[in-house]
Write an enzyme that holds these catalytic residues in place. Structure first.
Site, PDB file in Angstrom:
ATOM      1  N   HIS A  16       0.833  -1.205   0.000  1.00 42.85           N
ATOM      2  CA  HIS A  16       0.000   0.000   0.000  1.00 42.85           C
ATOM      3  C   HIS A  16       0.870   1.258   0.000  1.00 42.85           C
ATOM      4  O   HIS A  16       0.628   2.204  -0.734  1.00 42.85           O
ATOM      5  CB  HIS A  16      -0.887   0.030   1.258  1.00 42.85           C
ATOM      6  CG  HIS A  16      -1.954  -1.023   1.275  1.00 42.85           C
ATOM      7  ND1 HIS A  16      -3.266  -0.743   1.570  1.00 42.85           N
ATOM      8  CD2 HIS A  16      -1.908  -2.345   1.039  1.00 42.85           C
ATOM      9  CE1 HIS A  16      -3.982  -1.856   1.517  1.00 42.85           C
ATOM     10  NE2 HIS A  16      -3.170  -2.848   1.209  1.00 42.85           N
ATOM     11  N   ASP A 119      -5.504   6.004   2.473  1.00 44.10           N
ATOM     12  CA  ASP A 119      -5.581   4.590   2.149  1.00 44.10           C
ATOM     13  C   ASP A 119      -6.931   4.061   2.629  1.00 44.10           C
ATOM     14  O   ASP A 119      -7.500   4.593   3.593  1.00 44.10           O
ATOM     15  CB  ASP A 119      -4.445   3.844   2.866  1.00 44.10           C
ATOM     16  CG  ASP A 119      -4.400   2.376   2.489  1.00 44.10           C
ATOM     17  OD1 ASP A 119      -3.614   2.045   1.585  1.00 44.10           O
ATOM     18  OD2 ASP A 119      -5.149   1.564   3.074  1.00 44.10           O
ATOM     19  N   ALA A 345      12.247 -11.604  -3.866  1.00 43.75           N
ATOM     20  CA  ALA A 345      12.619 -11.539  -5.284  1.00 43.75           C
ATOM     21  C   ALA A 345      12.659 -10.095  -5.785  1.00 43.75           C
ATOM     22  O   ALA A 345      11.840  -9.286  -5.350  1.00 43.75           O
ATOM     23  CB  ALA A 345      11.587 -12.300  -6.103  1.00 43.75           C
ATOM     24  N   GLN A 347      11.117  -8.599  -7.973  1.00 45.11           N
ATOM     25  CA  GLN A 347      10.004  -9.040  -8.826  1.00 45.11           C
ATOM     26  C   GLN A 347       9.836  -8.258 -10.127  1.00 45.11           C
ATOM     27  O   GLN A 347       9.694  -8.857 -11.189  1.00 45.11           O
ATOM     28  CB  GLN A 347       8.690  -9.012  -8.043  1.00 45.11           C
ATOM     29  CG  GLN A 347       7.497  -9.473  -8.880  1.00 45.11           C
ATOM     30  CD  GLN A 347       6.277  -9.754  -8.063  1.00 45.11           C
ATOM     31  OE1 GLN A 347       6.318 -10.621  -7.183  1.00 45.11           O
ATOM     32  NE2 GLN A 347       5.191  -9.057  -8.321  1.00 45.11           N
ATOM     33  N   HIS A 362       0.303 -15.038  -6.164  1.00 44.77           N
ATOM     34  CA  HIS A 362      -0.740 -15.029  -5.142  1.00 44.77           C
ATOM     35  C   HIS A 362      -1.852 -14.028  -5.492  1.00 44.77           C
ATOM     36  O   HIS A 362      -2.826 -13.919  -4.765  1.00 44.77           O
ATOM     37  CB  HIS A 362      -0.137 -14.676  -3.783  1.00 44.77           C
ATOM     38  CG  HIS A 362       0.214 -13.217  -3.634  1.00 44.77           C
ATOM     39  ND1 HIS A 362       0.915 -12.500  -4.575  1.00 44.77           N
ATOM     40  CD2 HIS A 362      -0.067 -12.329  -2.643  1.00 44.77           C
ATOM     41  CE1 HIS A 362       1.052 -11.253  -4.169  1.00 44.77           C
ATOM     42  NE2 HIS A 362       0.471 -11.113  -2.999  1.00 44.77           N
ATOM     43  N   TRP A 365      -2.781  -7.272  -5.813  1.00 52.57           N
ATOM     44  CA  TRP A 365      -3.129  -6.403  -6.940  1.00 52.57           C
ATOM     45  C   TRP A 365      -1.883  -5.802  -7.614  1.00 52.57           C
ATOM     46  O   TRP A 365      -1.833  -5.679  -8.837  1.00 52.57           O
ATOM     47  CB  TRP A 365      -4.093  -5.305  -6.490  1.00 52.57           C
ATOM     48  CG  TRP A 365      -4.683  -4.582  -7.659  1.00 52.57           C
ATOM     49  CD1 TRP A 365      -4.435  -3.304  -8.049  1.00 52.57           C
ATOM     50  CD2 TRP A 365      -5.598  -5.124  -8.626  1.00 52.57           C
ATOM     51  NE1 TRP A 365      -5.147  -2.995  -9.188  1.00 52.57           N
ATOM     52  CE2 TRP A 365      -5.867  -4.105  -9.565  1.00 52.57           C
ATOM     53  CE3 TRP A 365      -6.208  -6.369  -8.797  1.00 52.57           C
ATOM     54  CZ2 TRP A 365      -6.731  -4.292 -10.647  1.00 52.57           C
ATOM     55  CZ3 TRP A 365      -7.069  -6.548  -9.877  1.00 52.57           C
ATOM     56  CH2 TRP A 365      -7.324  -5.520 -10.788  1.00 52.57           C
ATOM     57  N   SER A 367       0.986  -7.186  -7.911  1.00 53.39           N
ATOM     58  CA  SER A 367       1.588  -8.240  -8.725  1.00 53.39           C
ATOM     59  C   SER A 367       0.800  -8.430 -10.025  1.00 53.39           C
ATOM     60  O   SER A 367       1.379  -8.630 -11.095  1.00 53.39           O
ATOM     61  CB  SER A 367       1.640  -9.561  -7.951  1.00 53.39           C
ATOM     62  OG  SER A 367       2.517  -9.413  -6.849  1.00 53.39           O
ATOM     63  N   GLU A 370       1.692  -5.596 -12.299  1.00 49.74           N
ATOM     64  CA  GLU A 370       3.071  -5.751 -12.811  1.00 49.74           C
ATOM     65  C   GLU A 370       3.119  -6.832 -13.897  1.00 49.74           C
ATOM     66  O   GLU A 370       3.798  -6.674 -14.910  1.00 49.74           O
ATOM     67  CB  GLU A 370       4.014  -6.095 -11.646  1.00 49.74           C
ATOM     68  CG  GLU A 370       4.253  -4.898 -10.728  1.00 49.74           C
ATOM     69  CD  GLU A 370       4.788  -5.235  -9.327  1.00 49.74           C
ATOM     70  OE1 GLU A 370       4.846  -4.324  -8.487  1.00 49.74           O
ATOM     71  OE2 GLU A 370       5.144  -6.403  -9.075  1.00 49.74           O
ATOM     72  N   GLU A 386      -7.879 -10.120  -0.308  1.00 54.69           N
ATOM     73  CA  GLU A 386      -8.835 -10.109  -1.430  1.00 54.69           C
ATOM     74  C   GLU A 386      -8.272 -10.867  -2.631  1.00 54.69           C
ATOM     75  O   GLU A 386      -8.746 -10.751  -3.756  1.00 54.69           O
ATOM     76  CB  GLU A 386      -9.233  -8.662  -1.772  1.00 54.69           C
ATOM     77  CG  GLU A 386      -8.452  -7.904  -2.797  1.00 54.69           C
ATOM     78  CD  GLU A 386      -7.013  -7.570  -2.425  1.00 54.69           C
ATOM     79  OE1 GLU A 386      -6.511  -8.027  -1.365  1.00 54.69           O
ATOM     80  OE2 GLU A 386      -6.369  -6.866  -3.219  1.00 54.69           O
ATOM     81  N   GLN A 387      -7.240 -11.699  -2.377  1.00 58.06           N
ATOM     82  CA  GLN A 387      -6.554 -12.367  -3.487  1.00 58.06           C
ATOM     83  C   GLN A 387      -7.447 -13.381  -4.222  1.00 58.06           C
ATOM     84  O   GLN A 387      -7.352 -13.526  -5.438  1.00 58.06           O
ATOM     85  CB  GLN A 387      -5.281 -13.037  -2.969  1.00 58.06           C
ATOM     86  CG  GLN A 387      -4.262 -12.013  -2.462  1.00 58.06           C
ATOM     87  CD  GLN A 387      -3.305 -12.586  -1.421  1.00 58.06           C
ATOM     88  OE1 GLN A 387      -3.192 -13.784  -1.257  1.00 58.06           O
ATOM     89  NE2 GLN A 387      -2.602 -11.708  -0.713  1.00 58.06           N
TER      90      GLN A 387
END
Ligand code: UDP
Length: 472
Positions: A16, A119, A345, A347, A362, A365, A367, A370, A386-387
């Site tokens: 976040h 947020d 990582a 990433q 996973h 958001w 990820s 990206e 929320e995944q």
């Protein structure tokens, strides 16, 4: 006219915070009359936040100040669940945030207070904005579909008198106005349904409606149905500004030597041949599941780069002391030529590498955005928060991902272990050349870049947001 000063209140969790700092940069770079003060509430557990804050102080952002706000009490969070803990933590900073901002409204300041950007975890601070008679915006670091779920569950509870706790452990399918498909109850975030958690998320839904606008890290071309349904909704939803993808494209937080080693390894691999596995800041698996993943990778024959870390709320910089204990006997020797296991990582740099052809994720958001930005197809393995909902969206709504599992639950000791042969077949599907999914991802990658380019949808929405901020 004095510069417009925005007060940013990020949640003190890595994904976040970094996204919110990127939003601050975006606004500042786009309009020179905007300044930002970011109020940092330091969460006692998140080691990644401190290292990120250090990197910020070494590389200051023009017209952006960072101010640490201490808590007004010394509450202990140890016995609380994650989300109640976060809301108690935020509540404990309320008074100090308010006093700090009041001090900023003094007439001798060189800027004028133009409003708050909060947020979602901090949306209760809309009350401070009201007291000071300035607008509050929320910045949602997740997608528009999740926003839709928060608003819909709150609308069902408050306007239709529905008890949403009955969706817990239910096989119901919900008709949600922001989704094309029915939404299975089992993909709803657990926090939205359990008694304590839903108190928190329902209050988010209510407070969201009191804001001037909701800024979402998404783009219209990705979540077309969700964004358009939110815009035409008649249940008192504030303006929605889709301004993403808003990404930090410099990998932060990794061990520099390990990262260099990763890129030397990737450089030797053929184009789009490597499957990358990474499960966010807190993703971890039970030992039995780790073994099944390992066997699947070995049997799939694809080179793999696997970020494998132990569990724990402060685990993002941790590694297993002895990997051998977690993996099938002889696995490390047998895969020494094809596979690499790492801790945290780099990433974004990995996803940008030509050798990477698929991403087991996973579905946090950031990820997802990206993966889209770099055009790498995802196999979904959501773990918590929320995944599951994000994975459902990627697979069913957008038809952009291969589903591995929707049921795994990091925080349940009774979670169902996914067998190696299932994972292996999904990895093969993910890595397929020329698949419909790969083609769709390539297309949406192009659109993601167009969205933030001059005259793109998100570029224009950001412009609209700035006009609204300045005009207030
Ligand atoms: N990340 C990373 N290395 C890791 C794990 C995560 O660089 O080993 C980054 C990732 O690129 C993303 C963020 O951390 O920007 C994770 O955010 P996301 O929303 O995907 O998931 P969360 O960590 O919030 O569950």
């Amino acid at each position: 006219m004095k510069n417009a000063e925005l007060i940013f209140v990020p949640a003190p969790v890595r994904g976040h915070l970094i996204s919110m700092v990127e939003l601050a940069k975006l606004l500042i770079n786009r309009n020179e009359s905007i300044s930002v003060t970011i109020l940092i509430m330091k969460f006692p557990y998140d080691a990644g936040v401190s290292s990120y804050m250090d990197s910020l102080s070494n590389d200051p952002i023009p017209r952006c100040s960072i101010l640490e706000i201490p808590p007004s009490n010394s509450e202990s969070y140890k016995s609380q669940s994650y989300h109640t803990m976060i809301s108690t933590f935020i509540a404990g900073h309320f008074t100090n945030v308010k006093n700090e901002v009041i001090a900023m409204t003094q007439p001798d300041r060189s800027t004028r207070l133009a409003g708050f950007v909060l947020d979602i975890f901090c949306v209760s601070m809309v009350d401070i904005a009201k007291e000071l008679n300035v607008p509050a915006y929320v910045y949602l670091t997740s997608g528009a579909s999740y926003l839709g779920i928060l608003l819909h569950l709150q609308a069902m509870t408050d306007y239709q008198n529905k008890d949403i706790s009955e969706y817990q452990d239910s096989d119901a399918q919900l008709s949600v106005p922001y989704y094309k498909n029915l939404v299975p109850a089992n993909v709803l975030p657990a926090i939205c349904l359990d008694e304590k958690g839903s108190e928190v998320t329902l209050s988010w839904g209510r407070k969201l409606r009191e804001t001037k606008g909701i800024i979402v890290n998404t783009f219209v071309e990705l979540e077309t149905y969700a964004v358009q349904s939110l815009v035409v909704d008649t249940t008192e939803i504030p303006l929605v500004y889709a301004v993403g993808p808003n990404l930090n494209l410099t990998s932060v937080g990794q061990d520099i030597d390990e990262a260099a080693d990763v890129f030397t390894w990737l450089d030797e691999k053929p184009l789009s041949s490597v499957v990358f596995l990474c499960f966010g800041s807190y993703g971890s698996f039970l030992e039995d599941q780790v073994k099944e993943i390992a066997l699947a990778l070995e049997h799939s024959g694809h080179p793999f780069l696997w970020s494998l870390r132990p569990s724990g709320i402060d685990s993002n910089l941790n590694k297993y002391a002895n990997l051998d204990d977690m993996l099938p006997p002889g696995f490390l020797e047998r895969t020494s030529g094809t596979g690499k296991i790492i801790g945290w990582a780099p990433q974004v740099a990995v996803l940008s590498h030509r050798a990477v052809g698929g991403f087991v994720s996973h579905c946090g958001w950031n990820s997802i955005l990206e993966s889209v930005w770099f055009g790498v197809p995802v196999a979904t393995w959501p773990l918590y928060a929320e995944q599951q909902l994000n994975a459902f969206e990627m697979v069913n709504e957008l038809e952009m991902a291969v589903d591995i599992s929707i049921d795994y639950d990091t925080f349940s000791k009774n979670t169902v272990i996914i067998e190696a042969k299932i994972i292996e077949s999904k990895i093969r599907e993910l890595m397929k050349d020329g698949s419909d999914i790969r083609n769709r991802v390539t297309e949406i990658q192009r659109k993601s870049r167009a969205a933030i380019a001059e005259t793109g949808s998100s570029y224009n929405n950001l412009g609209r947001l700035i006009e609204d901020i300045i005009a207030a």
